[in-house]
Design an enzyme around this catalytic site. Structure first.
Site, short mmCIF file in Angstrom:
data_model
loop_
_atom_site.label_atom_id
_atom_site.label_comp_id
_atom_site.label_asym_id
_atom_site.label_seq_id
_atom_site.Cartn_x
_atom_site.Cartn_y
_atom_site.Cartn_z
N ALA A 251 0.81 -1.23 0.00
CA ALA A 251 0.00 0.00 0.00
C ALA A 251 0.84 1.28 0.00
O ALA A 251 0.32 2.36 0.24
CB ALA A 251 -0.95 0.00 1.20
N ALA A 252 2.13 1.15 -0.30
CA ALA A 252 3.01 2.31 -0.20
C ALA A 252 2.60 3.43 -1.15
O ALA A 252 2.52 4.60 -0.77
CB ALA A 252 4.46 1.90 -0.47
N GLY A 253 2.35 3.08 -2.41
CA GLY A 253 1.96 4.09 -3.40
C GLY A 253 0.63 4.74 -3.06
O GLY A 253 0.46 5.97 -3.21
N ASP A 254 -0.32 3.94 -2.61
CA ASP A 254 -1.64 4.48 -2.24
C ASP A 254 -1.53 5.39 -1.02
O ASP A 254 -2.21 6.42 -0.95
CB ASP A 254 -2.61 3.33 -1.95
#
Length: 544
Positions: A251-254
């Protein structure tokens, strides 16, 4: 004042399996962990990230009439999101994602769209008020493109800023791109849209120019653990990521996008601060397994920012303390080697004060172009290293030192010149802050300097040997070159590494110029602090 954010996007229940490594085709591997379920979906992740970072968040999404939907809605409520625009259908199940995460934190994802893919423009029209009352609208590509176009048309009609996260990567109609104010691809998605491979600052700018021609006002390209790049027609910059041990990058990009949306002013005047906040949020996310459970709250991010600031001040104080202590010990009538890096810079200034104040007869040799420029700017007496046979004493910093006084250098990309001067020196003193002293060097990053010609061959060798190699890049995204024009590849020292054998193998591989292992070189270690600590190498140990 809180930003009003509306997210139009997907909701999935993530089925996560953690493995040591990915199976090859036809291979069967046993795993130690059972599959776990977590909330996910790019739309839901971004909405939760925005909400947890203090944004007034409304979520427009479509769920099945099932237990997974109930599970997700409870989570939305706990995060204080407005769920009046959550749509339920009996025709499809709630979306699901099947995620495998390996021991390095890298993931592969398979998505069943379910109710997400049945979301229509008519669904969006029924929740027009949620869009027109927002400051900005965010969408991704896990719902049908015509639905996103309709949402963005409503937003543009009502002067609501639009942010498009073009993931998963696919070709998009110009109609959608022309309705987009800010686009946030990663490097793979950017290439899929523009056909321009992201490899450096120049290629990222070319990607941005492609989007500018379509009317997009800002381009933000995320580049994994290296950081993120932003560009507007007026300015651009690369914002480095914060170095942490990644457990799961799901979920890093989100998190980055939701956190950014919660902070970015509508005129983008605070873009650097907003991206730094988003980078901090992402750095927290990757340290926890799972998607939504790993997304941090505003307080957690602000605490990290505060601690980082305080820690930096304390570290700088220790660096200066170590440098000034060492400068006070330097004898007169010597040739002195000046190290490289931020701690060595404190020493250069401190010894310069002594030379001038006490009229010392000290001539100096620099270990890097940067140090030479600093010393010359201070008017210090400098020698060309090619005109001397030996150095009496060299004082330098180090990136990591173990309890045997073996160390790693090269964080400042000057390891070759540093090692040349160190081996010419009768005595070497290292000055460090307390974070650099370790029981062992296992797990530390080790720089390897390689010639550009054939550098990829060395990279492949290091990768096959299990050293997890990474090319070193500058803050602007270009590949970093040392003072001697070579490239640096950072590897990770294995837990069971024989340092002497590792040093020998690296040094003897064709294409390697030098490595950052400094074994049996340091004679005295000075660790800064309110009470400076001095550690001498035992006299019975001789340099090799």
């Amino acid at each position: 004042m809180s930003k009003k954010v509306v997210v139009i996007g997907s909701t999935n229940v993530d089925k996560v399996l953690n493995v040591d490594k990915y199976a090859l085709p036809g291979e069967t591997l046993a795993v130690e962990n059972h599959q776990e379920s977590h909330g996910g979906g790019k739309g839901a992740n971004q909405a939760i990230a925005a909400a947890r970072s203090g944004a007034d968040t409304t979520f427009i999404t479509k769920l099945g009439d099932d237990e997974d939907a109930k599970f997700m809605i409870e989570g939305f409520k706990k995060d204080g999101m407005n769920i009046d625009s959550v749509i339920t259908t009996q025709a499809r199940q709630t979306g699901q994602a099947y995620i495998t995460v390996d021991s390095t934190g890298q993931n592969s994802i398979y998505v069943y769209g379910g109710a997400n893919m049945s979301m229509t423009p008519a669904d969006v029209d029924q929740h027009e008020d949620a869009i027109k009352n927002a400051d900005r609208a965010i969408a991704q590509l896990e719902i049908p493109v015509p639905t996103i176009i309709e949402a963005f048309k409503i937003a543009k009609k009502n002067e609501v800023q639009t942010i498009l996260n073009p993931a998963p990567a696919k070709k998009l109609p110009e109609e959608l791109l022309q309705l987009t104010d800010i686009i946030t691809p990663n490097e793979t998605e950017a290439e899929a849209l523009t056909g321009i491979k992201v490899i450096d600052d120049d290629s990222m700018m070319k990607n941005a120019e492609y989007f500018f021609k379509l009317g997009i006002r800002m381009v933000i390209i995320t580049v994994g653990d290296k950081g993120s790049f932003y560009a507007t027609p007026a300015s651009h910059a690369f914002i480095p990521a914060f170095k942490v041990k990644a457990v799961d990058t799901t979920a890093a990009g989100d998190t980055f996008i939701g956190a950014l949306a919660s902070r970015l002013d509508l005129n983008s005047a605070n873009i650097r601060d907003a991206m730094l906040y988003a980078n901090h949020a992402s750095s927290l996310t990757v340290q926890v397994a799972g998607a939504q459970n790993s997304i941090p709250y505003e307080k957690d991010v602000l605490d990290v920012i505060s601690k980082t600031s305080k820690t930096k001040e304390a570290i700088e104080k220790e660096k200066k303390q170590a440098a000034e202590y060492a400068a006070a010990q330097v004898p007169n009538h010597i040739v002195l080697g000046l190290g490289s890096g931020s701690t060595a810079a404190y020493f250069v200034k401190a010894i310069n004060e002594r030379i001038k104040k006490e009229g010392l007869d000290i001539q100096c040799v620099a270990t890097s172009v940067g140090t030479e420029k600093l010393a010359e700017s201070l008017g210090m007496p400098m020698l060309d290293v090619n005109t001397i046979d030996r150095v009496d004493l060299t004082v330098d910093g180090a990136d990591a030192v173990d309890d045997k006084l073996n160390g790693i250098k090269g964080g400042g990309a000057a390891l070759l010149f540093e090692k040349l001067v160190a081996t010419m020196s009768d005595k070497n003193i290292w000055i460090v802050d307390s974070t650099k002293y370790h029981k062992t060097l296992a797990g530390q990053k080790l720089p390897v300097e390689v010639i550009p010609f054939g550098g990829m061959g060395v990279f492949r060798y290091l990768n096959e040997a299990g050293y997890k190699p990474e090319f070193r890049f500058r803050d602007d995204g270009d590949i970093l070159q040392t003072d001697s024009g070579n490239y640096l590849i950072d590897i990770t020292i294995p837990d069971d590494a024989d340092l002497a054998k590792l040093a020998h193998n690296l040094k003897n591989y064709t294409g390697v110029v030098e490595h950052g292992l400094f074994l049996n070189i340091c004679d005295q270690l000075i660790i800064g602090g309110d009470k400076v600590r001095v550690i001498d190498r035992p006299k019975e140990e001789t340099k090799k």
